[in-house]
Write a protein that holds these residues in place. Structure first.
Motif, mmCIF file in Angstrom:
data_model
loop_
_atom_site.group_PDB
_atom_site.id
_atom_site.type_symbol
_atom_site.label_atom_id
_atom_site.label_comp_id
_atom_site.label_asym_id
_atom_site.label_seq_id
_atom_site.Cartn_x
_atom_site.Cartn_y
_atom_site.Cartn_z
ATOM 1 N N GLU A 43 0.827 -1.209 0.000
ATOM 2 C CA GLU A 43 0.000 0.000 0.000
ATOM 3 C C GLU A 43 0.862 1.259 0.000
ATOM 4 O OE1 GLU A 43 -2.875 -0.213 3.121
ATOM 5 O OE2 GLU A 43 -3.795 -2.014 2.297
ATOM 6 N N ILE A 44 1.989 1.209 0.679
ATOM 7 C CA ILE A 44 2.913 2.342 0.657
ATOM 8 C C ILE A 44 3.457 2.527 -0.755
ATOM 9 C CG2 ILE A 44 5.167 3.170 1.467
ATOM 10 C CD1 ILE A 44 4.477 1.853 4.171
ATOM 11 N N HIS A 45 3.806 1.433 -1.410
ATOM 12 C CA HIS A 45 4.319 1.528 -2.777
ATOM 13 C C HIS A 45 3.254 2.074 -3.724
ATOM 14 C CE1 HIS A 45 7.138 -1.776 -1.317
ATOM 15 N NE2 HIS A 45 7.803 -0.648 -1.338
ATOM 16 N N ALA A 46 2.015 1.647 -3.553
ATOM 17 C CA ALA A 46 0.932 2.149 -4.399
ATOM 18 C C ALA A 46 0.741 3.651 -4.185
ATOM 19 C CB ALA A 46 -0.363 1.395 -4.105
ATOM 20 N N ALA A 47 0.793 4.082 -2.945
ATOM 21 C CA ALA A 47 0.666 5.517 -2.660
ATOM 22 C C ALA A 47 1.811 6.292 -3.293
ATOM 23 C CB ALA A 47 0.622 5.757 -1.157
ATOM 24 N N LEU A 48 3.000 5.724 -3.249
ATOM 25 C CA LEU A 48 4.160 6.365 -3.863
ATOM 26 C C LEU A 48 3.966 6.500 -5.369
ATOM 27 C CD1 LEU A 48 6.961 7.542 -3.444
ATOM 28 C CD2 LEU A 48 7.890 5.224 -3.583
ATOM 29 N N PHE A 71 9.355 6.535 -14.997
ATOM 30 C CA PHE A 71 9.984 7.385 -14.008
ATOM 31 C C PHE A 71 10.505 6.512 -12.884
ATOM 32 C CE2 PHE A 71 5.407 7.771 -14.127
ATOM 33 C CZ PHE A 71 4.980 7.391 -12.871
ATOM 34 N N SER A 72 11.543 7.015 -12.210
ATOM 35 C CA SER A 72 12.187 6.218 -11.169
ATOM 36 C C SER A 72 12.555 7.085 -9.977
ATOM 37 C CB SER A 72 13.429 5.525 -11.715
ATOM 38 O OG SER A 72 14.393 6.478 -12.094
ATOM 39 N N LEU A 73 12.744 6.412 -8.867
ATOM 40 C CA LEU A 73 13.121 7.056 -7.620
ATOM 41 C C LEU A 73 14.108 6.140 -6.911
ATOM 42 C CD1 LEU A 73 12.458 9.367 -5.547
ATOM 43 C CD2 LEU A 73 10.754 7.819 -4.604
ATOM 44 N N ASP A 75 16.262 5.190 -3.466
ATOM 45 C CA ASP A 75 16.227 5.453 -2.032
ATOM 46 C C ASP A 75 17.629 5.387 -1.440
ATOM 47 O OD1 ASP A 75 16.864 2.780 -1.501
ATOM 48 O OD2 ASP A 75 14.852 2.234 -0.860
ATOM 49 N N ALA A 76 17.746 5.745 -0.194
ATOM 50 C CA ALA A 76 19.049 5.805 0.482
ATOM 51 C C ALA A 76 19.701 4.428 0.608
ATOM 52 C CB ALA A 76 18.886 6.440 1.860
ATOM 53 N N ASN A 77 18.914 3.364 0.508
ATOM 54 C CA ASN A 77 19.442 2.003 0.604
ATOM 55 C C ASN A 77 19.962 1.480 -0.730
ATOM 56 O OD1 ASN A 77 18.775 1.826 3.346
ATOM 57 N ND2 ASN A 77 16.692 1.194 2.847
ATOM 58 N N GLY A 78 19.837 2.280 -1.779
ATOM 59 C CA GLY A 78 20.297 1.866 -3.102
ATOM 60 C C GLY A 78 19.258 1.147 -3.924
ATOM 61 N N ASN A 79 18.033 1.044 -3.406
ATOM 62 C CA ASN A 79 16.960 0.421 -4.168
ATOM 63 C C ASN A 79 16.409 1.412 -5.186
ATOM 64 O OD1 ASN A 79 17.107 -1.940 -2.596
ATOM 65 N ND2 ASN A 79 15.790 -1.034 -1.066
ATOM 66 N N LEU A 80 15.836 0.891 -6.243
ATOM 67 C CA LEU A 80 15.265 1.718 -7.304
ATOM 68 C C LEU A 80 13.790 1.379 -7.444
ATOM 69 C CD1 LEU A 80 16.273 3.778 -9.404
ATOM 70 C CD2 LEU A 80 16.649 1.876 -10.955
ATOM 71 N N PHE A 81 12.956 2.402 -7.422
ATOM 72 C CA PHE A 81 11.511 2.235 -7.600
ATOM 73 C C PHE A 81 11.188 2.729 -9.004
ATOM 74 C CE2 PHE A 81 7.010 3.378 -6.725
ATOM 75 C CZ PHE A 81 6.600 2.157 -6.221
ATOM 76 N N ILE A 82 10.821 1.811 -9.901
ATOM 77 C CA ILE A 82 10.574 2.112 -11.307
ATOM 78 C C ILE A 82 9.078 2.051 -11.574
ATOM 79 C CG2 ILE A 82 10.937 1.336 -13.686
ATOM 80 C CD1 ILE A 82 13.498 2.232 -12.474
ATOM 81 N N CYS A 83 8.541 3.074 -12.223
ATOM 82 C CA CYS A 83 7.120 3.119 -12.575
ATOM 83 C C CYS A 83 6.978 3.327 -14.080
ATOM 84 C CB CYS A 83 6.422 4.271 -11.866
ATOM 85 S SG CYS A 83 6.525 4.207 -10.081
ATOM 86 N N ILE A 99 13.277 -2.455 -7.053
ATOM 87 C CA ILE A 99 14.416 -3.233 -7.516
ATOM 88 C C ILE A 99 15.587 -3.064 -6.546
ATOM 89 C CG2 ILE A 99 16.060 -3.474 -9.416
ATOM 90 C CD1 ILE A 99 13.844 -2.357 -11.230
ATOM 91 N N PRO A 100 16.227 -4.173 -6.177
ATOM 92 C CA PRO A 100 17.365 -4.078 -5.264
ATOM 93 C C PRO A 100 18.638 -3.672 -6.013
ATOM 94 C CG PRO A 100 16.998 -6.353 -5.811
ATOM 95 C CD PRO A 100 15.928 -5.557 -6.512
#
Length: 123
Positions: A43-48, A71-73, A75-83, A99-100
């Motif tokens: 749900e957090i990912h969907a909101a993002l 589009f991508s984002l 995070d500080a942990n090096g993960n990539l959120f791709i939409c 994505i890790p």
């Protein structure tokens, strides 16, 4: 639309790509289906997705450029959120992968997943 089939497609994509999560939302970020590791909240990912989509739409309108196809984002942990926004049977959707690491290949799995989801929406 068969939500069980869409959930199975997202699980397959997550496993095939070794992703942390896969989420399908409508264009506003309302979750339709997801697959994630148990410690991650879909749900957090969907909101993002919804937030990123609104910011991207606003930016393209104000700058007068064409709509974003991905589009991508990071995070500080090096993960990539791709939409990636797409359409299925006239419905605007967004597929997102968590994505890790930035070096993980995802485009082929994303394209295959979008095609599979579009087929489900045609039925």
């Amino acid at each position: 639309m068969n939500s069980t089939e869409i959930s199975r497609i997202l699980v397959d994509a997550k496993e095939k790509g070794k992703f942390l999560a896969s989420v399908l939302t409508d264009r506003e970020g309302f979750p339709i289906a997801s697959a994630s590791n148990t410690q991650l909240n879909s749900e957090i990912h969907a909101a993002l997705v919804g937030i990123i989509q609104r910011v991207t739409n606003r930016a393209t309108e104000q700058l007068g450029i064409s709509a974003a196809t991905e589009f991508s984002l990071s995070d500080a942990n090096g993960n990539l959120f791709i939409c990636r926004p797409f359409s299925a049977n006239g419905i605007d959707l967004v597929l997102a992968f968590l994505i890790p690491g930035k070096d993980t290949a995802y485009r082929r799995v994303m394209a295959q997943t979008i095609t599979a989801i579009q087929k489900v929406f045609e039925i």
